[in-house]
Design a protein around this motif. Structure first.
Motif, PDB file in Angstrom:
ATOM      1  N   TYR A  35       1.053  -1.122   0.170  1.00  0.00           N
ATOM      2  CA  TYR A  35      -0.336  -0.138   0.039  1.00  0.00           C
ATOM      3  C   TYR A  35       0.956   0.903  -0.083  1.00  0.00           C
ATOM      4  CZ  TYR A  35       1.607  -0.362   4.778  1.00  0.00           C
ATOM      5  OH  TYR A  35       1.694  -0.744   6.027  1.00  0.00           O
ATOM      6  N   THR A  36       0.631   1.862  -0.074  1.00  0.00           N
ATOM      7  CA  THR A  36       1.347   3.765  -0.456  1.00  0.00           C
ATOM      8  C   THR A  36       0.108   4.670   0.404  1.00  0.00           C
ATOM      9  OG1 THR A  36       2.011   3.285  -2.197  1.00  0.00           O
ATOM     10  CG2 THR A  36       1.640   5.544  -1.655  1.00  0.00           C
ATOM     11  N   VAL A  37       0.753   5.546   1.460  1.00  0.00           N
ATOM     12  CA  VAL A  37      -0.103   6.417   2.468  1.00  0.00           C
ATOM     13  C   VAL A  37       0.624   7.371   2.221  1.00  0.00           C
ATOM     14  CG1 VAL A  37      -0.198   6.925   4.834  1.00  0.00           C
ATOM     15  CG2 VAL A  37      -0.749   4.359   4.036  1.00  0.00           C
ATOM     16  N   LEU A  38      -0.566   8.230   2.488  1.00  0.00           N
ATOM     17  CA  LEU A  38      -0.664   9.838   1.708  1.00  0.00           C
ATOM     18  C   LEU A  38      -0.450  10.480   3.304  1.00  0.00           C
ATOM     19  CD1 LEU A  38      -0.477   9.789  -1.599  1.00  0.00           C
ATOM     20  CD2 LEU A  38       1.390   9.998  -1.333  1.00  0.00           C
ATOM     21  N   ASP A  39      -0.258  11.870   2.916  1.00  0.00           N
ATOM     22  CA  ASP A  39      -1.114  12.860   3.911  1.00  0.00           C
ATOM     23  C   ASP A  39      -1.951  13.490   2.466  1.00  0.00           C
ATOM     24  OD1 ASP A  39       0.246  12.621   6.794  1.00  0.00           O
ATOM     25  OD2 ASP A  39       1.585  13.703   5.884  1.00  0.00           O
ATOM     26  N   ALA A  40      -3.307  13.917   2.855  1.00  0.00           N
ATOM     27  CA  ALA A  40      -4.449  14.513   2.626  1.00  0.00           C
ATOM     28  C   ALA A  40      -4.449  15.848   2.739  1.00  0.00           C
ATOM     29  CB  ALA A  40      -5.171  13.580   2.068  1.00  0.00           C
ATOM     30  N   ARG A  41      -4.925  16.805   2.000  1.00  0.00           N
ATOM     31  CA  ARG A  41      -5.758  18.268   2.650  1.00  0.00           C
ATOM     32  C   ARG A  41      -7.053  18.606   1.978  1.00  0.00           C
ATOM     33  NH1 ARG A  41      -0.525  18.699   2.227  1.00  0.00           N
ATOM     34  NH2 ARG A  41      -1.254  20.892   0.833  1.00  0.00           N
ATOM     35  N   GLY A  42      -7.863  19.290   1.835  1.00  0.00           N
ATOM     36  CA  GLY A  42      -8.936  18.888   1.106  1.00  0.00           C
ATOM     37  C   GLY A  42      -9.967  19.564   2.363  1.00  0.00           C
ATOM     38  N   GLN A  43     -11.158  19.899   1.168  1.00  0.00           N
ATOM     39  CA  GLN A  43     -12.928  19.916   2.259  1.00  0.00           C
ATOM     40  C   GLN A  43     -13.669  19.434   1.472  1.00  0.00           C
ATOM     41  OE1 GLN A  43     -13.027  24.727   2.313  1.00  0.00           O
ATOM     42  NE2 GLN A  43     -15.358  24.393   2.044  1.00  0.00           N
ATOM     43  N   GLY A  44     -14.655  19.128   1.961  1.00  0.00           N
ATOM     44  CA  GLY A  44     -15.479  18.319   1.686  1.00  0.00           C
ATOM     45  C   GLY A  44     -16.786  19.003   2.794  1.00  0.00           C
ATOM     46  N   SER A  45     -17.768  17.789   3.297  1.00  0.00           N
ATOM     47  CA  SER A  45     -19.344  17.855   4.093  1.00  0.00           C
ATOM     48  C   SER A  45     -18.614  18.220   5.513  1.00  0.00           C
ATOM     49  CB  SER A  45     -19.814  16.477   3.968  1.00  0.00           C
ATOM     50  OG  SER A  45     -18.949  15.465   4.264  1.00  0.00           O
ATOM     51  N   ARG A  46     -17.335  17.560   5.860  1.00  0.00           N
ATOM     52  CA  ARG A  46     -16.762  17.853   7.561  1.00  0.00           C
ATOM     53  C   ARG A  46     -16.219  19.229   7.604  1.00  0.00           C
ATOM     54  NH1 ARG A  46     -17.824  12.842  10.895  1.00  0.00           N
ATOM     55  NH2 ARG A  46     -18.921  10.841   9.443  1.00  0.00           N
ATOM     56  N   GLY A  47     -16.252  19.778   6.465  1.00  0.00           N
ATOM     57  CA  GLY A  47     -15.490  20.717   6.468  1.00  0.00           C
ATOM     58  C   GLY A  47     -13.971  21.130   5.578  1.00  0.00           C
ATOM     59  N   GLU A  62      -3.594   4.202  -1.011  1.00  0.00           N
ATOM     60  CA  GLU A  62      -3.834   3.433  -1.839  1.00  0.00           C
ATOM     61  C   GLU A  62      -3.415   2.216  -1.815  1.00  0.00           C
ATOM     62  OE1 GLU A  62      -4.161   7.305  -5.081  1.00  0.00           O
ATOM     63  OE2 GLU A  62      -2.282   6.498  -4.759  1.00  0.00           O
ATOM     64  N   VAL A  63      -4.024   1.236  -2.168  1.00  0.00           N
ATOM     65  CA  VAL A  63      -3.425  -0.119  -2.844  1.00  0.00           C
ATOM     66  C   VAL A  63      -4.109  -0.738  -3.871  1.00  0.00           C
ATOM     67  CG1 VAL A  63      -4.643  -2.565  -2.570  1.00  0.00           C
ATOM     68  CG2 VAL A  63      -4.721  -0.461  -0.118  1.00  0.00           C
ATOM     69  N   ILE A  64      -2.797  -1.629  -4.814  1.00  0.00           N
ATOM     70  CA  ILE A  64      -3.302  -1.979  -6.282  1.00  0.00           C
ATOM     71  C   ILE A  64      -3.479  -3.251  -5.761  1.00  0.00           C
ATOM     72  CG2 ILE A  64      -2.312  -1.633  -8.371  1.00  0.00           C
ATOM     73  CD1 ILE A  64      -0.834   0.354  -8.114  1.00  0.00           C
ATOM     74  N   CYS A  65      -4.565  -3.723  -6.289  1.00  0.00           N
ATOM     75  CA  CYS A  65      -4.720  -5.179  -6.584  1.00  0.00           C
ATOM     76  C   CYS A  65      -5.696  -6.003  -7.117  1.00  0.00           C
ATOM     77  CB  CYS A  65      -5.006  -5.258  -4.640  1.00  0.00           C
ATOM     78  SG  CYS A  65      -6.749  -4.612  -4.403  1.00  0.00           S
ATOM     79  N   THR A  66      -5.680  -6.788  -7.002  1.00  0.00           N
ATOM     80  CA  THR A  66      -7.459  -8.013  -7.886  1.00  0.00           C
ATOM     81  C   THR A  66      -8.524  -7.136  -7.545  1.00  0.00           C
ATOM     82  OG1 THR A  66      -7.704  -9.129  -6.445  1.00  0.00           O
ATOM     83  CG2 THR A  66      -6.382  -9.986  -8.124  1.00  0.00           C
ATOM     84  N   ARG A  67      -9.494  -6.796  -8.715  1.00  0.00           N
ATOM     85  CA  ARG A  67     -10.553  -6.193  -8.195  1.00  0.00           C
ATOM     86  C   ARG A  67     -11.283  -7.448  -7.027  1.00  0.00           C
ATOM     87  NH1 ARG A  67     -13.268  -1.504 -10.494  1.00  0.00           N
ATOM     88  NH2 ARG A  67     -15.585  -2.076 -10.042  1.00  0.00           N
ATOM     89  N   ALA A  68     -11.397  -8.400  -7.004  1.00  0.00           N
ATOM     90  CA  ALA A  68     -12.386  -9.482  -5.911  1.00  0.00           C
ATOM     91  C   ALA A  68     -11.329  -8.611  -4.793  1.00  0.00           C
ATOM     92  CB  ALA A  68     -11.987 -10.157  -6.458  1.00  0.00           C
ATOM     93  N   LEU A  69      -9.905  -8.418  -4.489  1.00  0.00           N
ATOM     94  CA  LEU A  69      -9.600  -8.214  -3.398  1.00  0.00           C
ATOM     95  C   LEU A  69     -10.138  -6.990  -3.071  1.00  0.00           C
ATOM     96  CD1 LEU A  69      -8.188  -8.777  -0.543  1.00  0.00           C
ATOM     97  CD2 LEU A  69      -6.127  -8.106  -1.540  1.00  0.00           C
TER      98      LEU A  69
END
Length: 102
Positions: A35-47, A62-69
């Protein structure tokens, strides 16, 4: 060398940084190999979510894998976390090289 592509799915989860350790443990238990983990910033329904302040920080996993997984992980997260945590998740179809890594 001939370019050979294979289809996989990217699962993206944007959620509260406080959930990181729990969710990464869950990914491993569900069979995710990486997997990959990144810091994220933004605005949405929770402010506005600002990654600079730990209590209000978000991460993007983010995870790259099979559709089933990807669907299995997403269903698990929906059941366990979606009602109680700020979380957005989505799936995207991609084509990758080196499928043995995923």
């Amino acid at each position: 060398m001939t370019l050979q592509l294979e289809k996989r799915t990217v699962l993206t989860v944007i959620t509260e940084a406080a959930m990181e350790k729990t969710m990464l443990r869950d990914l491993k238990q569900l069979g995710v190999r990486g997997y990959t983990v990144l810091d994220a910033r933004g605005q949405g329904s929770r402010g506005v979510r600002d990654a600079a302040w730990g209590e209000a920080a978000n991460i993007r996993i983010e995870v790259i894998c099979t559709r089933a997984l990807a669907e299995t992980v997403l269903q698990d997260f929906l059941i366990r976390y979606y009602d109680n945590y700020a979380m957005v998740a989505f799936l995207q179809d991609v084509e990758i090289v080196r499928p043995d890594k995923f």
